[in-house]
Design a protein around this motif. Sequence first.
Motif, PDB file in Angstrom:
ATOM      1  N   ASP A  23       0.826  -1.212   0.000  1.00  0.00           N
ATOM      2  CA  ASP A  23       0.000   0.000   0.000  1.00  0.00           C
ATOM      3  C   ASP A  23       0.860   1.263   0.000  1.00  0.00           C
ATOM      4  O   ASP A  23       0.461   2.287  -0.544  1.00  0.00           O
ATOM      5  CB  ASP A  23      -0.940   0.007   1.214  1.00  0.00           C
ATOM      6  CG  ASP A  23      -2.128  -0.932   1.013  1.00  0.00           C
ATOM      7  OD1 ASP A  23      -2.406  -1.279  -0.152  1.00  0.00           O
ATOM      8  OD2 ASP A  23      -2.760  -1.321   2.012  1.00  0.00           O
ATOM      9  N   ASP A  26       1.762   1.784  -3.534  1.00  0.00           N
ATOM     10  CA  ASP A  26       0.590   2.290  -4.246  1.00  0.00           C
ATOM     11  C   ASP A  26       0.394   3.784  -3.954  1.00  0.00           C
ATOM     12  O   ASP A  26       0.139   4.571  -4.872  1.00  0.00           O
ATOM     13  CB  ASP A  26      -0.647   1.490  -3.819  1.00  0.00           C
ATOM     14  CG  ASP A  26      -1.875   1.897  -4.611  1.00  0.00           C
ATOM     15  OD1 ASP A  26      -1.776   1.986  -5.850  1.00  0.00           O
ATOM     16  OD2 ASP A  26      -2.925   2.149  -3.986  1.00  0.00           O
ATOM     17  N   GLN A  27       0.548   4.173  -2.708  1.00  0.00           N
ATOM     18  CA  GLN A  27       0.342   5.583  -2.363  1.00  0.00           C
ATOM     19  C   GLN A  27       1.485   6.473  -2.862  1.00  0.00           C
ATOM     20  O   GLN A  27       1.262   7.462  -3.539  1.00  0.00           O
ATOM     21  CB  GLN A  27       0.181   5.756  -0.845  1.00  0.00           C
ATOM     22  CG  GLN A  27       0.209   7.242  -0.445  1.00  0.00           C
ATOM     23  CD  GLN A  27      -0.233   7.487   0.983  1.00  0.00           C
ATOM     24  OE1 GLN A  27      -1.142   6.825   1.486  1.00  0.00           O
ATOM     25  NE2 GLN A  27       0.392   8.445   1.647  1.00  0.00           N
ATOM     26  N   THR A  30       2.708   5.088  -7.097  1.00  0.00           N
ATOM     27  CA  THR A  30       1.661   5.122  -8.112  1.00  0.00           C
ATOM     28  C   THR A  30       0.834   6.398  -8.040  1.00  0.00           C
ATOM     29  O   THR A  30       0.654   7.085  -9.043  1.00  0.00           O
ATOM     30  CB  THR A  30       0.738   3.884  -7.963  1.00  0.00           C
ATOM     31  OG1 THR A  30       1.556   2.731  -7.852  1.00  0.00           O
ATOM     32  CG2 THR A  30      -0.200   3.759  -9.153  1.00  0.00           C
ATOM     33  N   ARG A  31       0.325   6.732  -6.868  1.00  0.00           N
ATOM     34  CA  ARG A  31      -0.596   7.862  -6.787  1.00  0.00           C
ATOM     35  C   ARG A  31       0.096   9.213  -6.673  1.00  0.00           C
ATOM     36  O   ARG A  31      -0.340  10.197  -7.247  1.00  0.00           O
ATOM     37  CB  ARG A  31      -1.559   7.663  -5.613  1.00  0.00           C
ATOM     38  CG  ARG A  31      -2.653   6.642  -5.939  1.00  0.00           C
ATOM     39  CD  ARG A  31      -3.615   6.501  -4.783  1.00  0.00           C
ATOM     40  NE  ARG A  31      -3.049   5.676  -3.711  1.00  0.00           N
ATOM     41  CZ  ARG A  31      -3.486   5.682  -2.457  1.00  0.00           C
ATOM     42  NH1 ARG A  31      -4.470   6.469  -2.117  1.00  0.00           N
ATOM     43  NH2 ARG A  31      -2.930   4.892  -1.550  1.00  0.00           N
ATOM     44  N   CYS A 105       0.428   6.532   5.557  1.00  0.00           N
ATOM     45  CA  CYS A 105      -0.125   5.882   4.368  1.00  0.00           C
ATOM     46  C   CYS A 105      -1.541   5.405   4.616  1.00  0.00           C
ATOM     47  O   CYS A 105      -1.849   4.871   5.682  1.00  0.00           O
ATOM     48  CB  CYS A 105       0.788   4.692   4.021  1.00  0.00           C
ATOM     49  SG  CYS A 105       0.070   3.537   2.845  1.00  0.00           S
ATOM     50  N   ALA A 107      -4.547   2.994   2.846  1.00  0.00           N
ATOM     51  CA  ALA A 107      -4.854   2.043   1.780  1.00  0.00           C
ATOM     52  C   ALA A 107      -5.901   2.660   0.864  1.00  0.00           C
ATOM     53  O   ALA A 107      -6.706   3.488   1.291  1.00  0.00           O
ATOM     54  CB  ALA A 107      -5.376   0.740   2.381  1.00  0.00           C
ATOM     55  N   ARG A 108      -5.884   2.257  -0.405  1.00  0.00           N
ATOM     56  CA  ARG A 108      -6.852   2.773  -1.364  1.00  0.00           C
ATOM     57  C   ARG A 108      -8.258   2.527  -0.842  1.00  0.00           C
ATOM     58  O   ARG A 108      -8.561   1.402  -0.425  1.00  0.00           O
ATOM     59  CB  ARG A 108      -6.679   2.034  -2.692  1.00  0.00           C
ATOM     60  CG  ARG A 108      -6.881   2.912  -3.898  1.00  0.00           C
ATOM     61  CD  ARG A 108      -6.545   2.148  -5.138  1.00  0.00           C
ATOM     62  NE  ARG A 108      -5.190   2.476  -5.610  1.00  0.00           N
ATOM     63  CZ  ARG A 108      -4.938   2.948  -6.829  1.00  0.00           C
ATOM     64  NH1 ARG A 108      -5.932   3.129  -7.676  1.00  0.00           N
ATOM     65  NH2 ARG A 108      -3.717   3.212  -7.202  1.00  0.00           N
ATOM     66  N   GLY A 109      -9.070   3.563  -0.803  1.00  0.00           N
ATOM     67  CA  GLY A 109     -10.454   3.409  -0.362  1.00  0.00           C
ATOM     68  C   GLY A 109     -10.647   3.421   1.143  1.00  0.00           C
ATOM     69  O   GLY A 109     -11.753   3.239   1.631  1.00  0.00           O
ATOM     70  N   ARG A 141      -1.373  16.802  -0.445  1.00  0.00           N
ATOM     71  CA  ARG A 141      -2.643  16.108  -0.297  1.00  0.00           C
ATOM     72  C   ARG A 141      -2.985  15.855   1.174  1.00  0.00           C
ATOM     73  O   ARG A 141      -4.141  15.859   1.578  1.00  0.00           O
ATOM     74  CB  ARG A 141      -2.578  14.786  -1.054  1.00  0.00           C
ATOM     75  CG  ARG A 141      -3.905  14.111  -1.250  1.00  0.00           C
ATOM     76  CD  ARG A 141      -3.673  12.679  -1.691  1.00  0.00           C
ATOM     77  NE  ARG A 141      -2.903  11.978  -0.660  1.00  0.00           N
ATOM     78  CZ  ARG A 141      -3.178  10.740  -0.265  1.00  0.00           C
ATOM     79  NH1 ARG A 141      -4.160  10.082  -0.808  1.00  0.00           N
ATOM     80  NH2 ARG A 141      -2.434  10.169   0.669  1.00  0.00           N
TER      81      ARG A 141
END
Lengths: 212, 239
Positions: A23, A26-27, A30-31, A105, A107-109, A141
């Motif tokens: 995660d 991903d954060q 990726t994001r 961090c 997690a997505r969602g 963010r």
Amino acid sequence: MLRYIYGHDLHIFPKLRDAMFRDRADQFKTRLGWDVSVDDTGAERDSYDELNPLYVIWEEPDGSHGGSMRFLPTTGRVMVNDHFGQLTGGVRIKSPRIWECTRFCLARGAGAHVAAALMLGGGEIMENFDIDHFVGVFDARMVRIYRMIGSSPDVLGSQGQGRDRISVGLWQFDPTAKATVAQRAGVSAQLSRQWFDRSFCTSHAQNLVRTG
Amino acid sequence: MTLTAQVIALLERLEQSDSLEVLQVVIEELCTNFAIDHMIYHWVDSAGDQYGCGTYSAAWRDRYVEQNYLRIDPVVIGCYQRFHPVEWKRLDWSSKAARAFQAEAIAYGVGNQGFTVPIRGPNGQFALFTVSHSCDDATWGIFTETHRRTLILIAHAFNQKALEFEPGRRPEQARGLSPREVDSMTLLAMGYSRAQVAETLSISEHTLRVYIESARFKLGAMNTTHAVARAMSRGLIVV
């Protein structure tokens, strides 16, 4: 639930550990497009993960990773002093009463309650380990997220523009903010304390996990 | 004299000495001031060499070294993997070896209660500062609750002093303050309030508190007043 796990003990929670590092990739990669290194297994780790930091992890009811952050004492090696000296007025921030918080961090969602729960965990650390301040590196963010959960840092300095803006900020313990944060997390102060004690009243529970 | 004043006076003796032996003298007196059985500082430097000072009996120290108890001591094992202060009773004493070790330590007068501050210093330096005593849980609970914050500061003041003896270390590395810290301490020494200092330096009071705390730690001081006095006596600030 919140778990407080030293790097040394992460192996006891392999599923949570792997999900946390995935995660993070991903954060941050990726994001947010940060220049972080992700290994073949899709895990984002840096050299501070090797210093046996303390992770605070939100574990979802199904055992998955909802969010996490990482702490190190500023008396040893920390990111703010190694890389962000220009944002702290040239001061090397060092004290047993100041810990660094990095890799916040989600997690997505993950719902807003996860961010609040993590801040609540930070409050437990401050209250129980005599920590007066956290210093941390965060991106634009997160400013909005911190504000939303009622735990905005004091910004020491920033660099970059727009979404790429990175700041060094300070948090201090505020007992009145704790109640607000606990409410946003949907966790009672009592339960939060119980999770904290369970993590640090080590021995027996962990021995059972190890042998079981 | 209050306990804080006694502690500051002893830390000043540390400050004014450049011999390693003074650590032993000061730790014995601190132990008396706190009215507890033992106080120990144990330091592993960046080259892996070990040093220590404290009040354990020579018989226990010899026994500990001879039996190589470092391998099984739950305090050392537990603290090496952590950086928060630890109550001994929260450590893992469940193994047979650990229980036997504990019984022997008590027989040698170490005490049934203990509280240890792990210290992570620069370049992987590691140290432990411990207080131990013989008493019931409630009495010990009150002692650590009352003195925890002070003990953490003493632990680090000892460590700051010990670091000065690191081979090849230049004094200015250990003692330097950044310009922002110097400015903050100078204005405080001139009698400015925190609000006035923050305003003068165009920083928030929270940021100022962190600068002061950082300077206090680097100076090995117990509080802001002590830190300002030290900065002056070391010639780091001029008022």
